[in-house]
Design a protein around this motif. Sequence first.
Motif, short mmCIF file in Angstrom:
data_model
loop_
_atom_site.label_atom_id
_atom_site.label_comp_id
_atom_site.label_asym_id
_atom_site.label_seq_id
_atom_site.Cartn_x
_atom_site.Cartn_y
_atom_site.Cartn_z
N MET A 4 0.64 -1.21 -0.06
CA MET A 4 0.05 -0.08 -0.20
C MET A 4 0.91 1.23 -0.15
O MET A 4 0.37 2.29 -0.52
CB MET A 4 -1.17 -0.06 1.22
N THR A 5 2.20 1.01 0.50
CA THR A 5 3.10 2.21 0.41
C THR A 5 3.10 3.05 -1.13
O THR A 5 3.31 4.18 -1.07
CB THR A 5 4.37 1.90 1.01
N ALA A 6 2.95 2.14 -2.07
CA ALA A 6 3.08 2.66 -3.45
C ALA A 6 1.70 3.33 -3.78
O ALA A 6 1.79 4.10 -4.85
CB ALA A 6 3.18 1.50 -4.29
N TYR A 7 0.98 3.29 -2.89
CA TYR A 7 -0.39 4.05 -3.32
C TYR A 7 -0.95 5.12 -2.25
O TYR A 7 -2.00 5.70 -2.43
CB TYR A 7 -1.70 2.87 -3.59
N SER A 8 -0.10 5.05 -1.28
CA SER A 8 -0.53 5.89 0.05
C SER A 8 -0.37 7.35 -0.25
O SER A 8 0.47 7.67 -0.81
CB SER A 8 -0.36 5.26 1.26
N GLY A 9 -1.21 8.25 0.33
CA GLY A 9 -1.14 9.67 0.52
C GLY A 9 -1.10 10.16 1.91
O GLY A 9 -0.44 9.29 2.90
N ALA A 10 -1.38 11.46 2.37
CA ALA A 10 -1.36 11.92 3.44
C ALA A 10 -2.42 11.17 4.62
O ALA A 10 -3.24 10.64 3.96
CB ALA A 10 -1.75 13.35 3.36
N GLU A 11 -2.19 11.37 5.69
CA GLU A 11 -3.20 10.98 7.03
C GLU A 11 -4.54 11.46 6.50
O GLU A 11 -4.84 12.75 6.00
CB GLU A 11 -2.66 11.23 8.05
N SER A 12 -5.76 10.56 6.52
CA SER A 12 -6.86 11.10 6.26
C SER A 12 -7.42 11.86 7.47
O SER A 12 -6.97 11.83 8.49
CB SER A 12 -7.90 9.78 6.33
N ASP A 13 -8.07 12.89 7.03
CA ASP A 13 -8.75 14.05 8.05
C ASP A 13 -10.04 13.29 8.32
O ASP A 13 -11.10 13.84 7.92
CB ASP A 13 -8.83 15.28 7.18
N TYR A 14 -9.97 12.54 9.53
CA TYR A 14 -11.05 12.00 9.90
C TYR A 14 -11.28 12.15 11.67
O TYR A 14 -10.30 12.08 12.43
CB TYR A 14 -10.73 10.42 9.93
#
Length: 912
Positions: free
Chosen positions: A531-541
């Motif tokens: 998933m590191t190849a597709y992940s972005g910033a921490e979700s604003d949740y």
Amino acid sequence: MKTSRSLSPIYMALAAASLAVVPQAWSGHIQGIIKDEKSQQPLQGALISIEELNLQLQSNRDGRFFFPEIEAGEYTLVAHYLGGSTYKERVAVATDGVTHTQIQLSGDGLEHIQVVGQHGALSNSLNRQRASDNLVSILSADALGNFPDTNISEALQRVPGLSIERDQGEGRFIRVRGLAPDYNAVSMNGARLPSPESDRRAVALDVLPADLLQSVEVSKTLTPDMDADSLGGSIEVKSLSAFDRDDTHINISAEASHDELTQNINPKLAASYSDIFNDVFGVTVAASWYNRDFGSDNVETGGDWAFDDTSLLEVAEQRDYEINRERLGIGVNFDFRPNENNDLYLRTLYSAFVDNETRNGNEVSWDEGVSEGVTGTVEATRSLKSREETQKIGSLVFGGQSRLDKWTVDYQASWSRATADKPRNIAGAEFESEFDDVLFENSQIPKLIAPDRFYNASEYELKEIEIAESSAEDTIASVQFDLTKNGLITDMPFAVKFGAKYTARTKENSENIWIYEDFEDQGVNGEQLLMTAYSGAESDYNLGRLGPSIMAAPVWNLVNSLNPDNAVDEIESTINDFTIDEDITAAYLMGHVDIDKLRILAGVRFEHTSLQTFGTGFNEEEDDFIANNTERDYEHWLPSIHANYKFSENTVFRASWGNSIVRPTFSQLAPGFLIEVDDDEIEASFGNPDLKALESTNWDLSIEHYMGGVGVISAGAFYKEIKHFIYETDLGGYDKYANFDTAQTFINGDDADITGVELAYVQDFVFLPEAWRGLIFTGNVTWSDSNAQIAWLDDGVQSRNIPLPSQSDITANASLGYENAYVSFNLSAAYKSEYLIEVNELDDANFDIYQDAHTQWDFVAKGYLTNTVTIYLKGINLTDEPLYAYTGRSNYNAQYEEYGRTIQLGIQFINM
């Protein structure tokens, strides 16, 4: 339907109306228009009567009224309008001539009738409601500005007995008297609106901007000249006409709104222009555009609880939504009046609703359910869904009215089309892993507590990507005519009316699915799977910690590098495609007669339905696709009778008995099916094109008293007896499905019924000292109770009672407003009690899913800078009310979602 014992009063009224078509010695006509004396705006819904003949009618939307075939002589013409003084004048009717009159109505003790603002909106609505033959609730265009409603759905929640179903916090579908949206009909300018949704008939009214309408009328009882396909109510939307105003009219507004959850600023623009040329040709152009960026935070279980000795949670999912919605609405309308006896019109609508939605999700499934605060091992799935959907509605309505010597002819032809397109989208990109020591806190708003590695993208591996595309189209074409004749039976006024309508409807759905999996076999491995190849910033949740987001771009890069031919899901791409043709031929005969203060209206409507379905199923046992096309016809005779007794001009008693139908939704009729075989177990799921239409017999009683100024107090009761109630069930092991372990479909069930009471109170306080005269209060409440029975097979047929799905026991609205020459304020609340969403387990009510009670507070403040310029501030969802659904009992989550508050600031120009 068995109706013979109930038809005798109907036949008597129709016979009286028919006998009345005996030639009389009529010789003249009276035509007129009623306006506000100061503003010169036409007044709709005024009661106009000829005293000597006991004839009474209401002024139409442009203030005009017509009395045909009046014997030569002198008469007293009387006009009464709530909020205005009673008007009287003597008119002379000549032989073979037309008497023209213009009524200039002044306020009763006021400088003039208030036809704008909160007073004007209520006055317009209440006058039309009072004058109607059936039970209606009306919302005028002027009322919309008094509430912070961005679409027609949200505006209608202010009407007695109405509530809304929301999507991402925005009003979407209408429920009437607590009944589900698919039980109600929606028309615009007399033409049935198609639904962009592929599976249902209900129209998502958030597609229609509120700025394009002139009024919305909700008929809770149906007369024979109305389409019969409604159980809760029939909603008629009327768009703007140049003749709604007296002269050139310009309305321009600009607005910015702030979304609390995402901190986004969103723009909105609206404008309308209308003008009348040479008193015969009117043009109206209206447009509205709104672009909104917002979001929502969600946590849900979907009802996956185990209720034994303890309550165990099996599945929980966190969802973070980022949403952009853009609405564009355009209406261009033309009116042509070549002479005093003919009116022609063309109404057009184009509405586009673009919904971009990105959803990051995190689902955990415990090996065995866990209690609150107890750790367990979970299978965790991080997912992304990203799609754009465009819904459009286009409509053309051409029609007119011709007033002949003895008959009035109304005619109309219409064409409407709704589409919903989802181009290739990420229906699901899933990354999986497994973790120990995961627990949850709070059974209502579950919060996950997990080790740090749970939030590390490198712990998750790509398992599956689903790509989808779909399109749905709903087209309705219709043509209709109505003929009306007015006259007298001795000294009793009468009217007889008959007509016919033909409607052709085609619903089409197409879907394509690609499933990408087994990536290593396609050369995707190593870091490409993490998933590191597709992940972005921490979700604003805001409901806990979700972890890193998944980005759409790298997912698309991977998908585009693979061969789509190897990923086609041929079964799902075939069985969900269908075409349904539905042709309806209708005719009716009705009449009314006035006996002193009593009006009796009776008639019968006939509707013949021709249904054809085209679809394909898949039988895994035979490994083959099978065409499934069906064709059938059915018909309904639908009698009704309405009594309307006026104790005075301001006190009206109504009673009605009638019959209506609701045809099955398109998902219930869908001909596609799937038969699967797993370890010698046969499982099937399918629609049911042989379903019968739901039939309802409806009784209504109400009394309304209209008070001085602008006010009404009313009470009503209703009862509906429903046949062929439709529900979803499992027929496995029964009858022709005896060899099936599961056969999930829709069937007609036993009878259902609903009983209810409605109360409403509206009052302006013009009788108070001057400083308080600007106060206005409106309030209404509807209590209802329903009972339906569902059945299943378990050592014989078992059954239990449930409420009708989507039916609230209590629906209530209230608002307190104040206005004067400088400012206007309005605080409003809309409430609906809990209601059943879904039956999860047929034999266990503990798993029934209910949406919890919901109360929303809104506020509007206006400042009148000049006679033409207004600034306004609107607050939506002031208390940050969430959506909450529960499983069986209120402390067990099914879904929790919050949206935050929205603040709108705008400026409006209206020429006076």
